[in-house]
Design a protein around this motif. Structure first.
Motif, PDB file in Angstrom:
ATOM      1  N   VAL A 256       0.768  -1.288  -0.564  1.00 17.82           N
ATOM      2  CA  VAL A 256       0.381  -0.136  -0.238  1.00 17.82           C
ATOM      3  C   VAL A 256       1.040   1.450   0.311  1.00 17.82           C
ATOM      4  O   VAL A 256       1.737   1.640   0.792  1.00 17.82           O
ATOM      5  CB  VAL A 256      -1.305   0.258   1.398  1.00 17.82           C
ATOM      6  CG1 VAL A 256      -2.060   1.182   0.538  1.00 17.82           C
ATOM      7  CG2 VAL A 256      -1.762  -1.306   1.440  1.00 17.82           C
ATOM      8  N   GLN A 257       0.504   2.291  -0.598  1.00 18.93           N
ATOM      9  CA  GLN A 257       0.994   3.179  -1.262  1.00 18.93           C
ATOM     10  C   GLN A 257       0.319   4.091  -0.213  1.00 18.93           C
ATOM     11  O   GLN A 257      -0.832   4.578  -0.391  1.00 18.93           O
ATOM     12  CB  GLN A 257       1.655   3.194  -1.878  1.00 18.93           C
ATOM     13  CG  GLN A 257       2.861   2.166  -2.991  1.00 18.93           C
ATOM     14  CD  GLN A 257       3.817   3.131  -1.990  1.00 18.93           C
ATOM     15  OE1 GLN A 257       4.741   3.816  -2.371  1.00 18.93           O
ATOM     16  NE2 GLN A 257       3.948   2.136  -1.157  1.00 18.93           N
ATOM     17  N   GLY A 258       0.876   5.479   0.191  1.00 21.19           N
ATOM     18  CA  GLY A 258       0.462   7.120   0.338  1.00 21.19           C
ATOM     19  C   GLY A 258       0.729   7.341   1.869  1.00 21.19           C
ATOM     20  O   GLY A 258       1.833   7.165   2.272  1.00 21.19           O
ATOM     21  N   ARG A 259      -0.163   8.715   1.932  1.00 19.76           N
ATOM     22  CA  ARG A 259       0.398   9.401   3.488  1.00 19.76           C
ATOM     23  C   ARG A 259      -0.588   8.415   4.990  1.00 19.76           C
ATOM     24  O   ARG A 259      -0.801   8.463   6.201  1.00 19.76           O
ATOM     25  CB  ARG A 259      -0.532  10.079   3.540  1.00 19.76           C
ATOM     26  CG  ARG A 259      -0.038  11.277   2.875  1.00 19.76           C
ATOM     27  CD  ARG A 259       1.804  11.586   2.916  1.00 19.76           C
ATOM     28  NE  ARG A 259       2.736  12.903   2.108  1.00 19.76           N
ATOM     29  CZ  ARG A 259       3.432  13.565   2.468  1.00 19.76           C
ATOM     30  NH1 ARG A 259       3.797  13.004   3.104  1.00 19.76           N
ATOM     31  NH2 ARG A 259       3.900  13.889   1.051  1.00 19.76           N
ATOM     32  N   LEU A 260      -1.563   6.978   4.694  1.00 20.83           N
ATOM     33  CA  LEU A 260      -2.034   6.216   5.794  1.00 20.83           C
ATOM     34  C   LEU A 260      -0.642   5.854   6.194  1.00 20.83           C
ATOM     35  O   LEU A 260      -0.315   5.080   5.338  1.00 20.83           O
ATOM     36  CB  LEU A 260      -3.176   5.996   4.775  1.00 20.83           C
ATOM     37  CG  LEU A 260      -3.604   4.856   6.094  1.00 20.83           C
ATOM     38  CD1 LEU A 260      -4.348   5.690   7.228  1.00 20.83           C
ATOM     39  CD2 LEU A 260      -4.863   3.564   5.141  1.00 20.83           C
ATOM     40  N   ARG A 261      -0.886   6.172   7.693  1.00 23.91           N
ATOM     41  CA  ARG A 261       0.379   5.309   8.554  1.00 23.91           C
ATOM     42  C   ARG A 261      -0.690   4.329   9.148  1.00 23.91           C
ATOM     43  O   ARG A 261       0.113   3.160   9.984  1.00 23.91           O
ATOM     44  CB  ARG A 261       0.782   6.177   9.409  1.00 23.91           C
ATOM     45  CG  ARG A 261       1.765   7.128   8.130  1.00 23.91           C
ATOM     46  CD  ARG A 261       2.863   6.558   7.146  1.00 23.91           C
ATOM     47  NE  ARG A 261       3.425   7.494   6.456  1.00 23.91           N
ATOM     48  CZ  ARG A 261       3.347   7.190   5.429  1.00 23.91           C
ATOM     49  NH1 ARG A 261       2.493   6.370   4.943  1.00 23.91           N
ATOM     50  NH2 ARG A 261       3.926   8.081   4.661  1.00 23.91           N
ATOM     51  N   SER A 262      -1.496   4.734   9.824  1.00 28.63           N
ATOM     52  CA  SER A 262      -2.443   3.268  10.801  1.00 28.63           C
ATOM     53  C   SER A 262      -3.808   3.414  10.758  1.00 28.63           C
ATOM     54  O   SER A 262      -4.371   3.977  10.367  1.00 28.63           O
ATOM     55  CB  SER A 262      -1.703   3.778  11.955  1.00 28.63           C
ATOM     56  OG  SER A 262      -2.707   4.042  12.502  1.00 28.63           O
TER      57      SER A 262
END
Length: 322
Positions: A256-262
């Motif tokens: 998964v790519q992007g700004r989501l971290r948790s």
């Protein structure tokens, strides 16, 4: 569900976006029982007179049985034998139950949760299932007491949901032994029995994606509820500006790519919280929150944006945030 190295879900509890319990260190709950299972740790915290030690033999047997059934890290496990088979075969009642739940979640999430993604996880350096074809959860079905696959190359990896089921069974076992007040922690996934001895709900902290920072949020965990988190941490590596983690987007066949971290999910059972945390993270920055809203899932999404941390709350998660 493994030996020495972390699997994609076990590492979440230990390393990435895990849930900690800082309030316990200074609370009136001095009795605790701890152990190891599935390549991670488990812990039960309860009142001083809980008599937790009596639970250890039964818990050790419970976790050993689950490991023998569903660990893809063991060549002698039931799931490894299934993966090596051409058509599948008979399975235990428990493995049938967890597989059915995994397939149901795959359908409900539109395939963002996919229990056949194991070979892709290994291809990106994070899992043990080195052989197998591309993901296709629709190629797995349950017929009576058997799990059948449409192609011999298909494999099952239940790590994204089995640890939650193990926690649920541990909670059931604790209740059956008369324990009414406790907090159970299995690799960072938590389940609450009763209330904290002080009379309030149990409180757990959601770890900040940047490990040097203080907790990102504090949750109240009511009796009978469970919480699980999926995210990035040491089970990831960087290539240029990209972070490649252990949670795979099946549609992209890549991390998964992007700004989501948790993503932290609250549910009435740990298996549901465990599976949906993985599914929502795999869905990504935009589709993840949209899916959570569509399914009315209680979830907290944390995004890393420049120097700030952005939060999105869905469902009833707001009711348990401090």
């Amino acid at each position: 569900m493994k030996r020495a190295n972390f699997s994609r879900r076990e590492a979440i509890g230990l390393l990435g976006a895990a849930l900690a319990c800082p309030s316990l260190a200074h609370s009136a709950t001095p009795e605790r029982l701890e152990g190891n299972a599935f390549g991670t740790t488990w812990r039960i915290v309860g009142p001083s007179d809980a008599g937790l030690a009596r639970l250890r033999p039964a818990l050790d047997d419970l976790f050993a049985g689950i490991d023998a059934e569903m660990s893809p890290w063991r060549t002698d496990s039931d799931i490894s034998r299934f993966n090596a088979s051409a058509q599948g075969g008979a399975a235990s009642e428990e493995m049938l139950r967890v597989t059915q739940a995994a397939l149901g979640l795959a359908g409900a999430s539109g395939g963002t949760f996919d229990p056949t993604v194991g070979p892709l996880v290994a291809r990106w350096g994070f899992g043990p299932i080195l052989r197998g074809g591309g993901p296709d959860w629709r190629g797995i079905r349950i017929e009576g007491g058997t799990i059948v696959k449409s192609r011999g190359e298909l494999t099952l990896d239940l790590c994204g949901i089995a640890k939650g089921r193990a926690l649920d069974r541990a909670a059931e076992l604790a209740r059956s032994h008369g324990l009414e007040t406790a907090l159970l922690d299995l690799g960072g996934e938590l389940s609450a029995l009763g209330r904290h001895p002080s009379g309030r709900d149990w409180q757990v902290a959601v770890e900040h994606p940047v490990r040097s920072q203080s907790a990102a949020a504090l949750l109240h965990l009511p009796d009978g509820m469970a919480v699980a988190t999926s995210g990035l941490s040491q089970q990831s590596y960087s290539v240029g500006a990209s972070i490649w983690g252990h949670i795979i987007d099946p549609a992209a066949a890549a991390p998964v790519q992007g700004r989501l971290r948790s993503v932290t999910v609250l549910a009435a059972d740990a298996m549901t919280a465990d599976g949906w945390a993985t599914a929502l993270f795999a869905a990504g920055d935009d589709a993840g929150p949209a899916l959570a809203r569509d399914r009315d899932i209680a979830a907290l999404f944390l995004f890393e944006e420049e120097m700030a941390l952005r939060r999105i709350e869905t469902g009833s998660i707001k009711d348990v945030l401090a």
